[in-house]
Design a protein around this motif. Structure first.
Motif, PDB file in Angstrom:
ATOM      1  N   UNK A  18       0.816  -1.193   0.000  1.00 26.21           N
ATOM      2  CA  UNK A  18       0.000   0.000   0.000  1.00 26.21           C
ATOM      3  C   UNK A  18       0.854   1.248   0.000  1.00 26.21           C
ATOM      4  N   UNK A  19       0.227   2.313  -0.487  1.00 28.42           N
ATOM      5  CA  UNK A  19       0.804   3.642  -0.388  1.00 28.42           C
ATOM      6  C   UNK A  19       0.298   4.258   0.908  1.00 28.42           C
ATOM      7  N   UNK A  20       1.147   5.009   1.583  1.00 27.70           N
ATOM      8  CA  UNK A  20       0.750   5.765   2.765  1.00 27.70           C
ATOM      9  C   UNK A  20       0.687   7.222   2.323  1.00 27.70           C
ATOM     10  N   UNK A  21      -0.530   7.772   2.300  1.00 30.81           N
ATOM     11  CA  UNK A  21      -0.750   9.114   1.775  1.00 30.81           C
ATOM     12  C   UNK A  21      -1.200  10.026   2.917  1.00 30.81           C
ATOM     13  N   UNK A  22      -0.456  11.130   3.107  1.00 27.45           N
ATOM     14  CA  UNK A  22      -0.795  12.116   4.131  1.00 27.45           C
ATOM     15  C   UNK A  22      -1.279  13.393   3.453  1.00 27.45           C
ATOM     16  N   UNK A  23      -2.426  13.871   3.869  1.00 24.58           N
ATOM     17  CA  UNK A  23      -3.001  15.095   3.331  1.00 24.58           C
ATOM     18  C   UNK A  23      -2.779  16.218   4.343  1.00 24.58           C
ATOM     19  N   UNK A  24      -2.054  17.253   3.914  1.00 27.51           N
ATOM     20  CA  UNK A  24      -1.803  18.393   4.796  1.00 27.51           C
ATOM     21  C   UNK A  24      -3.078  19.221   4.912  1.00 27.51           C
ATOM     22  N   UNK A  25      -3.487  19.493   6.152  1.00 22.56           N
ATOM     23  CA  UNK A  25      -4.640  20.357   6.385  1.00 22.56           C
ATOM     24  C   UNK A  25      -4.167  21.807   6.243  1.00 22.56           C
ATOM     25  N   UNK A  26      -4.822  22.591   5.408  1.00 18.61           N
ATOM     26  CA  UNK A  26      -4.303  23.923   5.049  1.00 18.61           C
ATOM     27  C   UNK A  26      -4.399  24.932   6.190  1.00 18.61           C
ATOM     28  N   UNK A  27      -3.593  25.982   6.083  1.00 16.48           N
ATOM     29  CA  UNK A  27      -3.667  27.093   7.025  1.00 16.48           C
ATOM     30  C   UNK A  27      -4.462  28.253   6.432  1.00 16.48           C
ATOM     31  N   UNK A  28      -4.831  28.164   5.177  1.00 18.49           N
ATOM     32  CA  UNK A  28      -5.642  29.183   4.515  1.00 18.49           C
ATOM     33  C   UNK A  28      -7.118  28.870   4.763  1.00 18.49           C
ATOM     34  N   UNK A  29      -7.821  29.765   5.428  1.00 19.39           N
ATOM     35  CA  UNK A  29      -9.226  29.529   5.782  1.00 19.39           C
ATOM     36  C   UNK A  29     -10.140  29.432   4.562  1.00 19.39           C
ATOM     37  N   UNK A  30      -9.705  29.939   3.422  1.00 25.36           N
ATOM     38  CA  UNK A  30     -10.516  29.826   2.205  1.00 25.36           C
ATOM     39  C   UNK A  30     -10.602  28.378   1.710  1.00 25.36           C
ATOM     40  N   UNK A  31      -9.701  27.520   2.196  1.00 21.05           N
ATOM     41  CA  UNK A  31      -9.711  26.117   1.799  1.00 21.05           C
ATOM     42  C   UNK A  31     -10.424  25.225   2.821  1.00 21.05           C
ATOM     43  N   UNK A  32     -11.055  25.828   3.822  1.00 19.41           N
ATOM     44  CA  UNK A  32     -11.774  25.053   4.835  1.00 19.41           C
ATOM     45  C   UNK A  32     -12.958  24.324   4.189  1.00 19.41           C
ATOM     46  N   UNK A  33     -13.120  23.069   4.567  1.00 22.20           N
ATOM     47  CA  UNK A  33     -14.192  22.193   4.055  1.00 22.20           C
ATOM     48  C   UNK A  33     -14.098  21.905   2.553  1.00 22.20           C
ATOM     49  N   UNK A  34     -12.917  22.041   1.987  1.00 20.97           N
ATOM     50  CA  UNK A  34     -12.715  21.673   0.583  1.00 20.97           C
ATOM     51  C   UNK A  34     -12.694  20.153   0.475  1.00 20.97           C
ATOM     52  N   UNK A  35     -13.459  19.616  -0.461  1.00 18.57           N
ATOM     53  CA  UNK A  35     -13.529  18.164  -0.640  1.00 18.57           C
ATOM     54  C   UNK A  35     -12.543  17.737  -1.721  1.00 18.57           C
ATOM     55  N   UNK A  36     -11.687  16.780  -1.380  1.00 17.43           N
ATOM     56  CA  UNK A  36     -10.758  16.177  -2.334  1.00 17.43           C
ATOM     57  C   UNK A  36     -11.190  14.746  -2.580  1.00 17.43           C
ATOM     58  N   UNK A  45     -11.280   5.922  -4.543  1.00 13.86           N
ATOM     59  CA  UNK A  45     -11.056   5.188  -3.308  1.00 13.86           C
ATOM     60  C   UNK A  45     -11.538   5.922  -2.067  1.00 13.86           C
ATOM     61  N   UNK A  46     -11.456   7.239  -2.066  1.00 12.98           N
ATOM     62  CA  UNK A  46     -11.700   7.963  -0.816  1.00 12.98           C
ATOM     63  C   UNK A  46     -12.059   9.410  -1.116  1.00 12.98           C
ATOM     64  N   UNK A  47     -12.782  10.018  -0.178  1.00 16.44           N
ATOM     65  CA  UNK A  47     -13.031  11.458  -0.182  1.00 16.44           C
ATOM     66  C   UNK A  47     -12.461  12.029   1.106  1.00 16.44           C
ATOM     67  N   UNK A  48     -11.748  13.124   0.976  1.00 13.61           N
ATOM     68  CA  UNK A  48     -11.126  13.785   2.116  1.00 13.61           C
ATOM     69  C   UNK A  48     -11.694  15.199   2.197  1.00 13.61           C
ATOM     70  N   UNK A  49     -12.134  15.607   3.376  1.00  9.42           N
ATOM     71  CA  UNK A  49     -12.559  16.991   3.602  1.00  9.42           C
ATOM     72  C   UNK A  49     -11.454  17.696   4.377  1.00  9.42           C
ATOM     73  N   UNK A  50     -10.900  18.742   3.769  1.00  9.19           N
ATOM     74  CA  UNK A  50      -9.841  19.499   4.433  1.00  9.19           C
ATOM     75  C   UNK A  50     -10.440  20.392   5.510  1.00  9.19           C
ATOM     76  N   UNK A  51      -9.755  20.468   6.618  1.00  5.68           N
ATOM     77  CA  UNK A  51     -10.154  21.326   7.732  1.00  5.68           C
ATOM     78  C   UNK A  51      -9.036  22.324   7.969  1.00  5.68           C
TER      79      UNK A  51
END
Length: 120
Positions: A18-36, A45-51
Motif C-alpha cells: 500500500x501507499x501511505x498518503x498524508x493530506x496536509x490540512x491547510x492554514x488558509x481559511x478559504x480552503x476550509x471544508x474543501x472536498x478532495x 477510493x476515498x473522499x477527504x474533507x480538508x479542515x
C-alpha cells in the motif's frame, strides 16, 4: 480453525502492499471544508474533507492498497480540476499531498514522494 484464521490474517497483513498518503490540512481559511476525491488507477477510493487551521498544519493519513509493484496513477480531484501524478511502488510509497490557493484564486495540489516516512 481459529489458528488458521489468525495465520491468514497475519499473512495478509504482512504481504499487503500500500501507499501511505498524508493530506496536509491547510492554514488558509478559504480552503476550509474543501472536498478532495482520491483516485488510484482511475478507481475512486476515498473522499477527504480538508479542515483549515490557524496553527501549524496537521495531517490526515490514509493507506491505499495496491495490487502490485510498478507505476500507478494517483489522481486528486478538487472542485472541477483533476491533478494527476505517476507514483512508483515501492520506491515512492510514502506520499504527502499539499493543497494551496494561488494568488489568482485557483487551487493547486502539490505532491512529495519518497521511500521512507516523513518526519512530523
Amino acid at each position: 480453525m481459529k489458528k488458521l484464521l489468525i495465520v491468514l490474517i497475519v499473512l495478509c497483513t504482512v504481504s499487503c502492499k500500500k501507499y501511505v498518503v498524508s493530506f496536509e490540512q491547510p492554514t488558509n481559511m478559504k480552503l476550509d471544508n474543501l472536498k478532495l476525491e482520491v483516485f488510484l488507477d482511475k478507481e475512486k477510493l476515498k473522499e477527504i474533507n480538508l479542515k483549515a487551521t490557524e496553527a501549524l498544519p496537521t495531517y490526515e493519513t490514509i493507506g491505499l492498497s495496491i495490487s502490485g509493484e510498478g507505476k500507478h496513477l494517483l489522481q486528486i480531484k478538487a472542485k472541477d480540476t483533476t491533478f494527476s501524478f505517476d507514483v512508483k511502488y515501492p520506491g515512492e510509497k510514502f506520499i504527502r499531498i499539499i493543497t494551496n490557493l494561488k494568488t489568482n484564486g485557483k487551487i493547486h495540489v502539490g505532491i512529495l514522494k519518497q521511500n521512507y516516512k516523513f518526519k512530523s
